[in-house]
Design a protein around this motif. Structure first.
Motif, PDB file in Angstrom:
ATOM      1  N   PRO A  47     -11.616 -80.106  53.778  1.00  0.00           N
ATOM      2  CA  PRO A  47     -11.482 -79.620  55.157  1.00  0.00           C
ATOM      3  C   PRO A  47     -12.281 -78.352  55.393  1.00  0.00           C
ATOM      4  O   PRO A  47     -12.346 -77.476  54.530  1.00  0.00           O
ATOM      5  CB  PRO A  47      -9.981 -79.377  55.312  1.00  0.00           C
ATOM      6  CG  PRO A  47      -9.461 -79.229  53.932  1.00  0.00           C
ATOM      7  CD  PRO A  47     -10.389 -79.965  53.012  1.00  0.00           C
ATOM      8  N   ARG A  48     -12.894 -78.283  56.555  1.00  0.00           N
ATOM      9  CA  ARG A  48     -13.696 -77.116  56.932  1.00  0.00           C
ATOM     10  C   ARG A  48     -13.399 -76.763  58.391  1.00  0.00           C
ATOM     11  O   ARG A  48     -12.883 -77.556  59.132  1.00  0.00           O
ATOM     12  CB  ARG A  48     -15.185 -77.429  56.783  1.00  0.00           C
ATOM     13  CG  ARG A  48     -15.646 -77.580  55.349  1.00  0.00           C
ATOM     14  CD  ARG A  48     -17.133 -77.930  55.274  1.00  0.00           C
ATOM     15  NE  ARG A  48     -17.709 -77.850  53.970  1.00  0.00           N
ATOM     16  CZ  ARG A  48     -17.455 -78.665  52.957  1.00  0.00           C
ATOM     17  NH1 ARG A  48     -16.593 -79.626  53.105  1.00  0.00           N
ATOM     18  NH2 ARG A  48     -18.045 -78.522  51.801  1.00  0.00           N
ATOM     19  N   GLY A  49     -13.786 -75.568  58.745  1.00  0.00           N
ATOM     20  CA  GLY A  49     -13.674 -75.163  60.137  1.00  0.00           C
ATOM     21  C   GLY A  49     -12.488 -74.268  60.396  1.00  0.00           C
ATOM     22  O   GLY A  49     -12.025 -73.542  59.520  1.00  0.00           O
ATOM     23  N   TYR A  50     -11.990 -74.356  61.597  1.00  0.00           N
ATOM     24  CA  TYR A  50     -10.945 -73.499  62.150  1.00  0.00           C
ATOM     25  C   TYR A  50      -9.790 -73.271  61.170  1.00  0.00           C
ATOM     26  O   TYR A  50      -9.041 -74.183  60.870  1.00  0.00           O
ATOM     27  CB  TYR A  50     -10.433 -74.136  63.431  1.00  0.00           C
ATOM     28  CG  TYR A  50      -9.463 -73.293  64.213  1.00  0.00           C
ATOM     29  CD1 TYR A  50      -9.873 -72.135  64.838  1.00  0.00           C
ATOM     30  CD2 TYR A  50      -8.144 -73.683  64.350  1.00  0.00           C
ATOM     31  CE1 TYR A  50      -8.991 -71.366  65.571  1.00  0.00           C
ATOM     32  CE2 TYR A  50      -7.249 -72.928  65.082  1.00  0.00           C
ATOM     33  CZ  TYR A  50      -7.676 -71.775  65.690  1.00  0.00           C
ATOM     34  OH  TYR A  50      -6.801 -71.018  66.413  1.00  0.00           O
ATOM     35  N   GLY A  51      -9.680 -72.067  60.665  1.00  0.00           N
ATOM     36  CA  GLY A  51      -8.605 -71.689  59.757  1.00  0.00           C
ATOM     37  C   GLY A  51      -8.886 -71.991  58.298  1.00  0.00           C
ATOM     38  O   GLY A  51      -8.427 -71.278  57.418  1.00  0.00           O
ATOM     39  N   PHE A  52      -9.643 -73.063  58.037  1.00  0.00           N
ATOM     40  CA  PHE A  52      -9.913 -73.458  56.657  1.00  0.00           C
ATOM     41  C   PHE A  52     -10.870 -72.492  55.956  1.00  0.00           C
ATOM     42  O   PHE A  52     -10.975 -72.520  54.741  1.00  0.00           O
ATOM     43  CB  PHE A  52     -10.480 -74.884  56.608  1.00  0.00           C
ATOM     44  CG  PHE A  52      -9.466 -75.922  56.970  1.00  0.00           C
ATOM     45  CD1 PHE A  52      -8.526 -76.356  56.042  1.00  0.00           C
ATOM     46  CD2 PHE A  52      -9.438 -76.469  58.240  1.00  0.00           C
ATOM     47  CE1 PHE A  52      -7.581 -77.308  56.372  1.00  0.00           C
ATOM     48  CE2 PHE A  52      -8.499 -77.424  58.583  1.00  0.00           C
ATOM     49  CZ  PHE A  52      -7.567 -77.849  57.657  1.00  0.00           C
ATOM     50  N   ASN A  53     -11.555 -71.648  56.724  1.00  0.00           N
ATOM     51  CA  ASN A  53     -12.425 -70.649  56.109  1.00  0.00           C
ATOM     52  C   ASN A  53     -11.633 -69.426  55.636  1.00  0.00           C
ATOM     53  O   ASN A  53     -12.176 -68.572  54.950  1.00  0.00           O
ATOM     54  CB  ASN A  53     -13.545 -70.239  57.069  1.00  0.00           C
ATOM     55  CG  ASN A  53     -13.018 -69.819  58.421  1.00  0.00           C
ATOM     56  OD1 ASN A  53     -11.857 -70.067  58.754  1.00  0.00           O
ATOM     57  ND2 ASN A  53     -13.852 -69.191  59.210  1.00  0.00           N
TER      58      ASN A  53
ATOM     59  N   ALA B 112     -13.931 -64.285  58.192  1.00  0.00           N
ATOM     60  CA  ALA B 112     -13.848 -65.444  59.075  1.00  0.00           C
ATOM     61  C   ALA B 112     -14.470 -65.141  60.439  1.00  0.00           C
ATOM     62  O   ALA B 112     -15.065 -66.019  61.066  1.00  0.00           O
ATOM     63  CB  ALA B 112     -12.417 -65.896  59.248  1.00  0.00           C
ATOM     64  N   PHE B 113     -14.315 -63.907  60.893  1.00  0.00           N
ATOM     65  CA  PHE B 113     -14.834 -63.564  62.215  1.00  0.00           C
ATOM     66  C   PHE B 113     -16.242 -62.993  62.208  1.00  0.00           C
ATOM     67  O   PHE B 113     -16.906 -62.925  63.242  1.00  0.00           O
ATOM     68  CB  PHE B 113     -13.874 -62.597  62.920  1.00  0.00           C
ATOM     69  CG  PHE B 113     -12.611 -63.258  63.356  1.00  0.00           C
ATOM     70  CD1 PHE B 113     -12.590 -64.119  64.437  1.00  0.00           C
ATOM     71  CD2 PHE B 113     -11.433 -63.049  62.656  1.00  0.00           C
ATOM     72  CE1 PHE B 113     -11.421 -64.744  64.830  1.00  0.00           C
ATOM     73  CE2 PHE B 113     -10.245 -63.679  63.036  1.00  0.00           C
ATOM     74  CZ  PHE B 113     -10.259 -64.531  64.125  1.00  0.00           C
ATOM     75  N   THR B 114     -16.708 -62.569  61.031  1.00  0.00           N
ATOM     76  CA  THR B 114     -18.054 -61.992  60.980  1.00  0.00           C
ATOM     77  C   THR B 114     -19.055 -62.905  60.272  1.00  0.00           C
ATOM     78  O   THR B 114     -20.253 -62.654  60.332  1.00  0.00           O
ATOM     79  CB  THR B 114     -18.030 -60.632  60.252  1.00  0.00           C
ATOM     80  OG1 THR B 114     -17.555 -60.817  58.918  1.00  0.00           O
ATOM     81  CG2 THR B 114     -17.196 -59.629  61.003  1.00  0.00           C
TER      82      THR B 114
ATOM     83  N   PRO C 201      -4.345 -73.905  56.476  1.00  0.00           N
ATOM     84  CA  PRO C 201      -4.076 -73.193  57.729  1.00  0.00           C
ATOM     85  C   PRO C 201      -3.011 -73.885  58.582  1.00  0.00           C
ATOM     86  O   PRO C 201      -2.380 -73.229  59.410  1.00  0.00           O
ATOM     87  CB  PRO C 201      -5.436 -73.181  58.428  1.00  0.00           C
ATOM     88  CG  PRO C 201      -6.183 -74.314  57.842  1.00  0.00           C
ATOM     89  CD  PRO C 201      -5.700 -74.432  56.426  1.00  0.00           C
ATOM     90  N   ASN C 202      -2.798 -75.173  58.370  1.00  0.00           N
ATOM     91  CA  ASN C 202      -1.728 -75.841  59.115  1.00  0.00           C
ATOM     92  C   ASN C 202      -0.387 -75.180  58.817  1.00  0.00           C
ATOM     93  O   ASN C 202       0.427 -74.975  59.720  1.00  0.00           O
ATOM     94  CB  ASN C 202      -1.688 -77.338  58.818  1.00  0.00           C
ATOM     95  CG  ASN C 202      -1.711 -77.672  57.343  1.00  0.00           C
ATOM     96  OD1 ASN C 202      -2.380 -77.016  56.550  1.00  0.00           O
ATOM     97  ND2 ASN C 202      -0.987 -78.694  56.950  1.00  0.00           N
TER      98      ASN C 202
ATOM     99  N   ASN D 170      -1.924 -75.351  64.810  1.00  0.00           N
ATOM    100  CA  ASN D 170      -1.377 -76.275  63.830  1.00  0.00           C
ATOM    101  C   ASN D 170      -1.783 -77.714  64.171  1.00  0.00           C
ATOM    102  O   ASN D 170      -2.218 -78.469  63.305  1.00  0.00           O
ATOM    103  CB  ASN D 170       0.150 -76.130  63.781  1.00  0.00           C
ATOM    104  CG  ASN D 170       0.809 -77.105  62.850  1.00  0.00           C
ATOM    105  OD1 ASN D 170       1.189 -78.191  63.272  1.00  0.00           O
ATOM    106  ND2 ASN D 170       0.972 -76.725  61.601  1.00  0.00           N
ATOM    107  N   LEU D 171      -1.671 -78.075  65.433  1.00  0.00           N
ATOM    108  CA  LEU D 171      -2.090 -79.409  65.885  1.00  0.00           C
ATOM    109  C   LEU D 171      -3.576 -79.621  65.603  1.00  0.00           C
ATOM    110  O   LEU D 171      -3.984 -80.668  65.093  1.00  0.00           O
ATOM    111  CB  LEU D 171      -1.801 -79.572  67.376  1.00  0.00           C
ATOM    112  CG  LEU D 171      -2.309 -80.852  68.044  1.00  0.00           C
ATOM    113  CD1 LEU D 171      -1.620 -82.074  67.460  1.00  0.00           C
ATOM    114  CD2 LEU D 171      -2.094 -80.779  69.544  1.00  0.00           C
ATOM    115  N   HIS D 172      -4.386 -78.614  65.902  1.00  0.00           N
ATOM    116  CA  HIS D 172      -5.830 -78.716  65.675  1.00  0.00           C
ATOM    117  C   HIS D 172      -6.144 -78.965  64.197  1.00  0.00           C
ATOM    118  O   HIS D 172      -6.982 -79.809  63.864  1.00  0.00           O
ATOM    119  CB  HIS D 172      -6.519 -77.437  66.159  1.00  0.00           C
ATOM    120  CG  HIS D 172      -8.001 -77.488  66.054  1.00  0.00           C
ATOM    121  ND1 HIS D 172      -8.666 -77.142  64.897  1.00  0.00           N
ATOM    122  CD2 HIS D 172      -8.954 -77.846  66.940  1.00  0.00           C
ATOM    123  CE1 HIS D 172      -9.972 -77.291  65.084  1.00  0.00           C
ATOM    124  NE2 HIS D 172     -10.163 -77.716  66.320  1.00  0.00           N
ATOM    125  N   THR D 173      -5.467 -78.252  63.299  1.00  0.00           N
ATOM    126  CA  THR D 173      -5.737 -78.448  61.874  1.00  0.00           C
ATOM    127  C   THR D 173      -5.252 -79.814  61.396  1.00  0.00           C
ATOM    128  O   THR D 173      -5.885 -80.430  60.539  1.00  0.00           O
ATOM    129  CB  THR D 173      -5.126 -77.329  60.995  1.00  0.00           C
ATOM    130  OG1 THR D 173      -3.726 -77.258  61.225  1.00  0.00           O
ATOM    131  CG2 THR D 173      -5.771 -75.992  61.281  1.00  0.00           C
TER     132      THR D 173
END
Length: 183
Positions: free
Chosen positions: A101-107, A180-182, A112-113, A80-83
């Motif tokens: 926003p892009r990246g971690y969780g946003f995909n 997201a993982f593949t 994602p927060n 959550n902090l990262h987003t």
């Protein structure tokens, strides 16, 4: 865990978030405050801080659940902090412009927060073993889901040619997680 959550929120409010509006509408202050003061401050506190609550008990089975809850809590809070940092970096210092926003969780989801906050509170629920935390989490999900739908609409409206509509706004389906993982 609950106190640490709210300390982190205060830190983020002071040092990370860049708000486009300087104030919250007056009518929303009461709704937001009631959620935290009544559902967390009074309801959760009453059920989990009592000496005879499940939280106060120990045992092998409960210890494994506690460990799983702590792992979910730490993962959720740090994610959550990262987003929030990602969202903050979309704006220039003092600016109110928005970005995609892009990246971690946003995909996986629009917000994602919110997803990671729900994961953290699921960790709190596993450790506390309290239905009061589950009620808090359900109400929080309902509110954050509404906000996430509005955010999805706003991004599509503001960036019609650049923003790709997401299938999920708050909780990803299995297809989004696999993608997201593949890649």
């Amino acid at each position: 865990m609950i106190v640490l959550h709210f300390i982190k929120r205060e830190y983020e409010t002071l040092y990370i978030h860049k708000f486009s509006l300087s104030t919250m509408p007056f009518r929303k202050i009461f709704k937001n405050s009631a959620h935290y003061w009544l559902l967390s401050g009074l309801n959760i506190a009453y059920w989990i801080y009592a000496p005879n609550s499940y939280t106060a008990r120990s045992g092998q089975k409960l210890d494994y659940m506690n460990m799983a809850g702590i792992v979910l809590y730490i993962f959720g809070e740090l994610s959550n902090l990262h987003t929030h940092i990602t969202l903050s970096n979309l704006r220039s210092p003092g600016g109110t412009e928005r970005g995609i926003p892009r990246g971690y969780g946003f995909n996986m989801v629009t917000c994602p927060n919110y997803m990671f906050e729900l994961i953290a509170w699921t960790g709190v629920a596993l450790v506390s073993k309290s239905s009061a935390v589950l009620i808090f989490n359900v109400v929080a999900w309902a509110q954050m889901h509404q906000w996430a739908i509005k955010k999805e609409r706003a991004l599509r409206s503001e960036f019609p040619d650049k923003y790709k509509k997401k299938k999920y706004v708050l909780i990803p389906g299995p297809d989004a997680v696999i993608k997201a993982f593949t890649g």
